[in-house]
Design a protein around this motif. Structure first.
Motif, short mmCIF file in Angstrom:
data_model
loop_
_atom_site.label_atom_id
_atom_site.label_comp_id
_atom_site.label_asym_id
_atom_site.label_seq_id
_atom_site.Cartn_x
_atom_site.Cartn_y
_atom_site.Cartn_z
N TYR A 1 0.83 -1.20 0.00
CA TYR A 1 0.00 0.00 0.00
C TYR A 1 0.87 1.25 0.00
O TYR A 1 1.93 1.29 0.61
CB TYR A 1 -0.93 -0.01 1.21
CG TYR A 1 -1.86 -1.19 1.19
CD1 TYR A 1 -3.06 -1.13 0.48
CD2 TYR A 1 -1.53 -2.37 1.84
CE1 TYR A 1 -3.89 -2.22 0.42
CE2 TYR A 1 -2.37 -3.47 1.78
CZ TYR A 1 -3.55 -3.39 1.06
OH TYR A 1 -4.37 -4.47 1.00
N GLU B 1 -2.43 5.58 1.14
CA GLU B 1 -3.41 4.56 1.55
C GLU B 1 -3.23 4.22 3.02
O GLU B 1 -4.22 4.10 3.75
CB GLU B 1 -3.26 3.31 0.69
CG GLU B 1 -3.74 3.50 -0.73
CD GLU B 1 -3.44 2.30 -1.61
OE1 GLU B 1 -4.37 1.82 -2.28
OE2 GLU B 1 -2.26 1.85 -1.61
N HIS C 1 -4.83 6.81 5.04
CA HIS C 1 -6.29 6.63 5.06
C HIS C 1 -6.68 5.53 6.06
O HIS C 1 -7.65 5.69 6.81
CB HIS C 1 -6.84 6.30 3.67
CG HIS C 1 -6.84 7.45 2.73
ND1 HIS C 1 -7.50 8.64 2.97
CD2 HIS C 1 -6.25 7.60 1.52
CE1 HIS C 1 -7.32 9.47 1.98
NE2 HIS C 1 -6.55 8.87 1.07
#
Length: 190
Positions: free
Chosen positions: A153, A157, A160
């Motif tokens: 990732y 990401e 997040h």
């Protein structure tokens, strides 16, 4: 109902007034996605609990003692060692039960209590020099695999995910402090 998408959620989707089945299917897909995420979090939590149980077995400890030891080790790794009171909160034990647990861990040679604060009454919990290599040996493969999984990732990401998990944790903390403070909501009368 337990997934948060019971009859009221269905009614909300049906009464959007658009007459367009597309909105229903979009809402339905989103509900399924949320359910899958929540199920994934639950399964991850269950797996982590199983890791802690196996760590307990590996060390010959009760699972609660191992969970406390993991909390002590983790807090040290984060640079914020725990006090007995904070450990009590983290493992959901009374102060008396925590004192007994700490005595067992200390007698087994897994932890030491220190007085590092200017206020000598403040006790800090530290792992013993003997337990750290054992914990690293046990949790090493776990840490390596988790790091490998995260490499798939992007930093954005991961940010997040971090925000998402922070929001979930804040929500759970608030629920536990308010709606579930006395053990849970009042059960409905039959």
């Amino acid at each position: 109902m337990a997934n948060g998408h019971g009859a009221d959620g269905d009614r909300d989707r049906e009464s959007d007034g658009s007459g367009n089945g597309n909105d229903d299917s979009t809402a339905g897909r989103e509900a399924v996605r949320v359910d899958r995420v929540m199920d994934g979090l639950r399964a991850f939590g269950a797996n982590y609990t199983e890791f802690t149980r196996r760590f307990a077995t590996w060390l010959g400890l009760h699972s609660t003692d191992a969970a406390a030891l993991v909390e002590i080790l983790y807090a040290e790794d984060q640079g914020t060692p725990l006090s007995p009171a904070r450990l009590s909160e983290r493992v959901s034990l009374s102060s008396g039960a925590t004192a007994i647990l700490l005595k067992r861990l200390e007698q087994a040679g897994h932890i030491i209590r220190t007085r590092e604060s200017a206020d000598r009454r403040v006790v800090t919990l530290r792992s013993s020099p003997d337990i750290r290599p054992r914990a690293i040996a046990f949790f090493g493969p776990y840490s390596e695999r988790m790091a490998e999984a995260m490499e798939a990732y992007s930093p954005q990401e991961i940010q997040h995910f971090e925000n998402f998990l922070g929001t979930l944790r804040t929500t759970m903390d608030a629920l536990l402090a308010h709606e579930y403070e006395d053990g849970g909501p009042t059960p409905p009368t039959p």
